[in-house]
Design a protein around this motif. Sequence first.
Motif, PDB file in Angstrom:
ATOM      1  N   ARG A  77      22.051  51.057  14.525  1.00 13.08           N
ATOM      2  CA  ARG A  77      21.022  50.478  15.397  1.00 13.08           C
ATOM      3  C   ARG A  77      19.753  51.319  15.375  1.00 13.08           C
ATOM      4  N   LEU A  78      19.942  52.645  15.459  1.00 18.70           N
ATOM      5  CA  LEU A  78      18.775  53.528  15.469  1.00 18.70           C
ATOM      6  C   LEU A  78      17.969  53.392  14.180  1.00 18.70           C
ATOM      7  N   LEU A  79      18.679  53.420  13.034  1.00 21.82           N
ATOM      8  CA  LEU A  79      17.980  53.353  11.753  1.00 21.82           C
ATOM      9  C   LEU A  79      17.276  52.015  11.580  1.00 21.82           C
ATOM     10  N   ALA A  80      17.907  50.942  12.042  1.00 21.84           N
ATOM     11  CA  ALA A  80      17.255  49.632  11.955  1.00 21.84           C
ATOM     12  C   ALA A  80      15.989  49.631  12.806  1.00 21.84           C
ATOM     13  N   GLU A  94      18.565  41.968  12.547  1.00 22.31           N
ATOM     14  CA  GLU A  94      19.945  41.695  12.913  1.00 22.31           C
ATOM     15  C   GLU A  94      20.715  43.005  13.131  1.00 22.31           C
ATOM     16  N   LEU A  95      20.422  43.999  12.297  1.00 25.70           N
ATOM     17  CA  LEU A  95      21.177  45.260  12.371  1.00 25.70           C
ATOM     18  C   LEU A  95      20.853  46.072  13.625  1.00 25.70           C
ATOM     19  N   THR A  96      19.790  45.703  14.342  1.00 24.47           N
ATOM     20  CA  THR A  96      19.534  46.418  15.602  1.00 24.47           C
ATOM     21  C   THR A  96      20.600  46.077  16.643  1.00 24.47           C
ATOM     22  N   ARG A 121      24.930  51.036   4.115  1.00 24.70           N
ATOM     23  CA  ARG A 121      23.999  50.359   5.005  1.00 24.70           C
ATOM     24  C   ARG A 121      23.073  51.364   5.682  1.00 24.70           C
ATOM     25  N   ASP A 122      23.680  52.424   6.229  1.00 23.33           N
ATOM     26  CA  ASP A 122      22.876  53.410   6.939  1.00 23.33           C
ATOM     27  C   ASP A 122      21.898  54.127   6.014  1.00 23.33           C
ATOM     28  N   SER A 123      22.402  54.531   4.825  1.00 28.76           N
ATOM     29  CA  SER A 123      21.486  55.281   3.967  1.00 28.76           C
ATOM     30  C   SER A 123      20.426  54.349   3.389  1.00 28.76           C
ATOM     31  N   SER A 124      20.775  53.077   3.219  1.00 26.42           N
ATOM     32  CA  SER A 124      19.778  52.122   2.751  1.00 26.42           C
ATOM     33  C   SER A 124      18.677  51.950   3.802  1.00 26.42           C
ATOM     34  N   LEU A 125      19.064  51.799   5.058  1.00 24.27           N
ATOM     35  CA  LEU A 125      18.064  51.657   6.125  1.00 24.27           C
ATOM     36  C   LEU A 125      17.146  52.876   6.172  1.00 24.27           C
ATOM     37  N   GLU A 126      17.747  54.051   6.014  1.00 27.65           N
ATOM     38  CA  GLU A 126      16.934  55.263   6.088  1.00 27.65           C
ATOM     39  C   GLU A 126      15.948  55.330   4.925  1.00 27.65           C
TER      40      GLU A 126
END
Lengths: 242, 652
Positions: free
Chosen positions: B240-243, B230-232, B195-200
């Motif tokens: 949250r930051l990446l979103a 939603e991810l924020t 999820r995190d790397s996808s957002l980035e």
Amino acid sequence: MSLFWLVIRQLAEIEAMAASKKVITREEWEKKLNDVKIRKEDMNKLVMNFLVTEGYVEVAEKFRMESGTEPDIDLATITDRMAVKKAVQSGNVEDAIEKVNDLNPEILDTNPQLFFHLQQQRLIELIRNGKVEEALEFAQEELAPRGEENQSFLEELERTVALLAFEDVSNCPVGELLDISQRLKTASEVNAAILTSQSHEKDPKLPSLLKMLLWAQNQLDEKAAYPRINDLSSAILEDPTV
Amino acid sequence: MPATPPSADLILRRLASSDTEIKLKAIREVKNQIIGNRTKKLSYIKLGAVPALASALAEADAASASGSSLIVQSAAALGSFACGVDAGVRAVLDAGAYSHLIRLLSAADNKVVDAAARSLRMIYQSKLAPKYDFFKEQDKHFLLSLLESGNENLTGLGTSIVIHSCETSDEQKILCSDGALEKLISLLDGSLSQRDSSLESVATILKNNPEVVSKFVDLQNGRSLSSVIELTKDRYPRTRLLACSCLICVKNSSFAYLQDVGIKSKLIYILLELLDDSGQVGDDASFAFSSLVAEKEDLQRLAFEANAIDKFYDHLQNRALHPKRLEGIFLALAHLCSKLECCRSMFVSLQVVNILLDALTHADANVRTAACICLKSVSRSVKILSAGYFMNERIMAPLIRLLSDPSTSVQVAALGAIGNIVVDFTPQRSTFTQCGGIKELVQLTKSMDASLRLNAVCVLKNTVFHADKMCKEGIFMELTVSSLASLICDPEPSVQEQALTLMRNLVDGSMDCVEYAFAGGGIILDAVGRQLQKFSKFGIGIQAMYLLVNIASGNETHKDAIMQLLFSQAENVSHSFFSRFLRSSDNILRTAAVWIIVNLTSLASPGAIDRIVKLHNVGIVSQIKRMANDPCMDVKLRAKQALGQIATLGDS
């Protein structure tokens, strides 16, 4: 968690109507509790989550067969994780480090604090075993460079090396480093890091649900008298004292 | 436990041993020695262990059990060398391990695939990693296959490649049109790390690219955008930051997106709250905040209402802040104070400047730069400048010291701050001179670095604007005629323009000031003439024309010199720069050009008649006549004024 939100909603309802403390009888309370539907599968998932996170691999395997609940992680990785944890708990830190590195080399490479704590534990074990010279050499070669990179590591290193200065380490200001609790602390840090690297929550959900239950009961105490759960292990409802 | 590594020979011999057992043991030992240990990594790199590991990796047979172990161990060791140490990345790439690792991604053994993918991901964390070619059909398909593999290590590698290599807007477009964006979005439902790397990576693809953003917003009827929103609210701060970063990319691409006040304030509150994270998330939050509020008054106002300045100030109270954190906070304050007076007043009333002063002498150059940028932004306030809040020795002295800072970006930022502060609204302009500021500035006008010359000249220009005679004299003497002339002919057009403006401000005012233009045997006017002949951009033409306007307001000698400059090649006047300026499409340039004629034909001037005759002869008067109905009011007004003077004197 649905159970939690149900309790919260009830709380809100009670708050809305109660100016003075409301008394809820056992019958009313049990009726309300019976109205709350919790799916068996969800309960099973909670149990499985606890078993997996805490590393009870055999129980988890049995539980899977009996309840048909699939764990969200490969059970084999639990065995590896437990082996690491056990190695730290029994003082074989070097062995633990190698095992972590075999599991996933990124964990210690990207987590300097954990790496430092493992090395520190290694130093503690050397001191515990009276290998003074080896301990000094290890502190100088392996730990001192980490201390240069990070001020807080340096302070911890100084505290650990201080163990060498005391004749009777069991009775010195930094003696707690030699406690078993220090090993357990390090072991749980490694355990959490491995879980995180497997994209798994590092704490089981069950204890936090219990915490929420206690919190909700405390909130409710201010508004109402109701059958309370005081003993978490038996979860017996105790009649309200009016 | 060997505290000192075995000798180089021994290690290398064992790593290259033909006995698989010995070799495997040696590789594993190196691996366990270097993981987490920067010093050991460097010493093993020096020993030459990396090429030995690379050949072990290349030679091993992935299909055999022993080969597979060799590969897993050597890939892990190579990955660790590449983790966090640039020299390691370079060594691994130089040893040719990259292509072998890529090849092993297609191996049948999952352990081999995982080890190779992890190792490559480490390489792609570094700026030194090879640039991935998204335009090559084969490479693109390979990337897509990584992203949809379902194996967390492979998807992780795929996202790292996108984050590392997607830079240009064409690359963003190709990743958007060929399905990579959709695949990344589907990873939002995956594990925590996916999820995190996808957002980035999504943020990387969206950044500064309105076309891609508009596709993303419509993707799956807006469901992709909703899931990012939603991810924020996620429980993990980094998520949250990446979103938020993704949403900021969307917001920054067009006013039309995320206009709702609710979501705008939500972003502000989340980012301010993330500042409380003591790790990297907290450091990055202030940078994300900056990019959210930069140039956007509405967001700056919302942030002000959310007490952002107090919040940043609270964080600054902590004296042991990481340099990155300090830099981020000062930049965020700079952006907040760039437009709104209420923010600047708050900055002043909280006395943030006391902490900022410490930052001006911070050991980290980025912190010093950020502090200067912040000061520059706050000193945009006329009110604060009029109160003389910054023009005192406590602030000017350290700022002037930064003019000789070893870092160019600090020097440029300090010039920016000084440039704003010296704009005179107070009688204390002399503080700057007393602190030795002029000397430093003049030194910087001779720098090899164009941005330093530009900013230094710019500050000088502001300093002499409406300054008194003594101030101008001091600067003119320090700067010297010859370097003024060479600045006017600087290789950089932007410097030329500022130098001409500096000259224009210098000669503005009394008759004595006009004399500056004639010092040194007229080399300044020669330089101006040369620039006008070349005429490379409107700005230069305009500043040069206004300089001539100011000079032409002088005495007879001054006016004649301008005539000489404009019409020396009389036979060709219609092709001259002046004639062309009168016909220019730029209103300001035409205005300035006519204005010169107004000053040259001034009724009070005894030589005006002779000059009018000359202007008639070279055809300028008829050109002015045609401008009496110019669409631009300023031009029309000046042209009529000139024609009036010409007619009056012509009749007499």
